[in-house]
Design a protein around this motif. Structure first.
Motif, PDB file in Angstrom:
ATOM      1  N   THR A 191       4.104   0.263  -5.492  1.00  0.00           N
ATOM      2  CA  THR A 191       1.793   0.001  -5.056  1.00  0.00           C
ATOM      3  C   THR A 191       1.011   0.294  -5.815  1.00  0.00           C
ATOM      4  OG1 THR A 191       2.256   2.350  -4.894  1.00  0.00           O
ATOM      5  CG2 THR A 191       3.406   1.768  -3.152  1.00  0.00           C
ATOM      6  N   ASP A 192      -0.257   0.162  -4.835  1.00  0.00           N
ATOM      7  CA  ASP A 192      -1.414   0.125  -5.864  1.00  0.00           C
ATOM      8  C   ASP A 192      -1.254   1.359  -6.245  1.00  0.00           C
ATOM      9  OD1 ASP A 192      -1.828   1.203  -3.346  1.00  0.00           O
ATOM     10  OD2 ASP A 192      -3.514   0.357  -2.645  1.00  0.00           O
ATOM     11  N   ARG A 193      -1.484   2.385  -5.506  1.00  0.00           N
ATOM     12  CA  ARG A 193      -1.343   3.534  -5.982  1.00  0.00           C
ATOM     13  C   ARG A 193      -0.521   3.531  -7.066  1.00  0.00           C
ATOM     14  NH1 ARG A 193      -0.616   7.879  -2.062  1.00  0.00           N
ATOM     15  NH2 ARG A 193      -2.132   6.635  -0.707  1.00  0.00           N
ATOM     16  N   SER A 206       0.630  -1.105  -0.087  1.00  0.00           N
ATOM     17  CA  SER A 206      -0.109  -0.562   0.012  1.00  0.00           C
ATOM     18  C   SER A 206       0.615   1.043   0.373  1.00  0.00           C
ATOM     19  CB  SER A 206      -0.989   0.044   1.314  1.00  0.00           C
ATOM     20  OG  SER A 206      -1.483  -1.188   1.136  1.00  0.00           O
ATOM     21  N   ARG A 226     -10.907   2.496  -2.949  1.00  0.00           N
ATOM     22  CA  ARG A 226      -9.933   1.677  -1.747  1.00  0.00           C
ATOM     23  C   ARG A 226      -8.904   2.002  -1.402  1.00  0.00           C
ATOM     24  NH1 ARG A 226      -8.252  -1.176  -5.786  1.00  0.00           N
ATOM     25  NH2 ARG A 226      -9.327  -2.403  -6.120  1.00  0.00           N
ATOM     26  N   ASP A 227      -8.412   3.320  -1.726  1.00  0.00           N
ATOM     27  CA  ASP A 227      -7.211   4.019  -1.829  1.00  0.00           C
ATOM     28  C   ASP A 227      -7.785   5.068  -0.327  1.00  0.00           C
ATOM     29  OD1 ASP A 227      -4.941   5.058  -0.486  1.00  0.00           O
ATOM     30  OD2 ASP A 227      -4.043   4.998  -3.023  1.00  0.00           O
ATOM     31  N   ARG A 251      -0.412   6.530   3.931  1.00  0.00           N
ATOM     32  CA  ARG A 251      -2.148   7.199   4.228  1.00  0.00           C
ATOM     33  C   ARG A 251      -2.223   8.762   3.702  1.00  0.00           C
ATOM     34  NH1 ARG A 251      -4.936   3.878   8.242  1.00  0.00           N
ATOM     35  NH2 ARG A 251      -5.155   5.991   8.697  1.00  0.00           N
ATOM     36  N   CYS A 295      -9.853   2.281  -7.621  1.00  0.00           N
ATOM     37  CA  CYS A 295      -8.750   2.052  -7.469  1.00  0.00           C
ATOM     38  C   CYS A 295      -8.980   2.916  -6.124  1.00  0.00           C
ATOM     39  CB  CYS A 295      -7.471   2.356  -7.852  1.00  0.00           C
ATOM     40  SG  CYS A 295      -7.001   0.729  -9.267  1.00  0.00           S
TER      41      CYS A 295
END
Length: 383
Positions: free
Chosen positions: A315-317, A124, A374-375, A127, A371
């Motif tokens: 990362t997913d981002r 991930s 989810r983030d 934050r 996405c």
């Protein structure tokens, strides 16, 4: 655990052939039913799986695999997988005997060994920061002020917003209890549950966009509103991608209300992009996804600024921003590569991409919006 599946076909003979295959595969019940409204044939089945000792959640990867297998089976026969439903808590649901062609009340489908595992999620990204909501009284008074500036009179406001034009509502704001997020969530929920949904959601989109532009609202509130607008813009593409197989076989899909929502939300995008310089990184992330629905000149304004959003490689981002860049550049090859990368960890997208009927641009925009959702932290996501 019982799983209810419905496959649909344009021809009865094909439906009955598939029903025999499902019976031979160990389904507990199989039925073939005529859908006279659509002039199609449904094959309904109930498959029962033993629950692993570790709990029913460990069946999820297998059930995802089975769902994709059934979708491929239906496509190969000119049909579509309509539903694939089970309870996460386990249990065996009731099954209608209408059109029953196979029954084996004790049948269970043996679990394979080894069991398939979940797709590995990438790390991930950091934050988001600075997404707090402000004083509820101040923010709700701003919501009232925006409504009065936009509509002027009680009669000019959309029905859903008439209460904001009432001076008595301002007095209620001073009472203890409630918060900005609750107020905005209630507003969106009411819009989505109007008797004629378009009369709620479509008509208040300009108001929600104007609120999102207000600097009197907190970063958390503005990000929440931008995310609501992204939801309105992306619902049409998500529905189109989900129903690709069904549409390809001639099934009717009612998309008019989603089209109106999308068009109204997209009309606000050019006036939202200038918010970039004063918004949080999270809000910018939402703006990027919104820009993929807007006109090319709007997309070109944001493309050079994607690197401003913190997204460490791997990362997913980072995967999502690679997809955003491809969409903003209108680069089909890069879009396909980015979709395949996200599909390595997003099973729902992987299933969509297995269908040759899934329109890639729509799937890409919907995947990017997913996405973003989810983030974002739950606190800024309105129900």
């Amino acid at each position: 655990m019982g799983v209810q599946r419905v496959l649909v076909f344009p021809r009865e003979a094909v439906a009955r052939d598939v029903a025999r295959e499902l019976s031979d595969a160990g389904c507990r019940f199989v039925a073939v039913r005529a859908d006279k409204g659509e002039r199609l044939w449904n094959v309904a089945s109930l498959a029962v799986y033993p629950v692993p000792e570790d709990g029913p959640e460990h069946l999820k990867p297998l059930l995802q695999h089975e769902k994709r297998r059934l979708a491929a089976l239906a496509r190969s026969r000119g049909g579509a997988l309509l539903t694939h439903v089970y309870s996460s808590a386990g249990g065996v649901p009731a099954f209608s005997r209408d059109g029953l062609v196979h029954e084996d009340p004790t049948s269970r489908i043996a679990l394979p060994y080894p069991m398939p595992g979940l797709r590995s999620l990438p790390p991930s990204a950091p934050r988001w920061e600075g997404l707090d909501f402000g004083d509820s009284g101040t923010e709700i008074r701003e919501a009232v002020a925006v409504a009065k500036r936009m509509y002027g009179t009680h009669g000019a406001a959309p029905q859903l917003l008439e209460f904001l034009m009432d001076d008595a509502f301002l007095e209620e704001i001073e009472e203890p209890g409630g918060d900005t997020r609750e107020f905005l969530a209630d507003l969106v929920q009411m819009a989505n549950h109007m008797p004629t949904r378009d009369a709620g959601s479509v008509l208040i989109i300009p108001y929600l966009a104007e609120l999102a532009r207000s600097q009197a609202l907190s970063p958390g509130a503005r990000t929440s509103l931008l995310h609501v607008l992204l939801g309105f813009a992306s619902e049409l593409d998500a529905a189109t991608a989900r129903s690709a197989d069904w549409s390809a076989m001639g099934g009717r899909v009612e998309l008019r209300h989603l089209t109106r929502l999308r068009d109204r939300a997209v009309a606000e995008i050019p006036s939202l992009i200038p918010l970039w310089d004063r918004e949080s990184d999270a809000a910018r992330y939402v703006l990027v996804s919104l820009a993929t629905f807007g006109p090319a000149q709007t997309a070109s304004l944001l493309r050079p600024h994607l690197a401003d959003i913190p997204a460490p490689q791997g990362t997913d981002r980072a995967d999502a921003l690679a997809l955003a860049a491809a969409l903003l550049d209108e680069d089909t090859n890069a879009m396909d590569m980015a979709l395949r990368q996200i599909a390595t960890w997003d099973s729902a997208l992987a299933a969509q991409l297995e269908s040759p009927y899934t329109p890639r641009p729509q799937a890409a925009r919907a995947a990017l919006a997913a996405c973003v959702k989810r983030d974002l932290p739950d606190a800024v996501q309105l129900p």
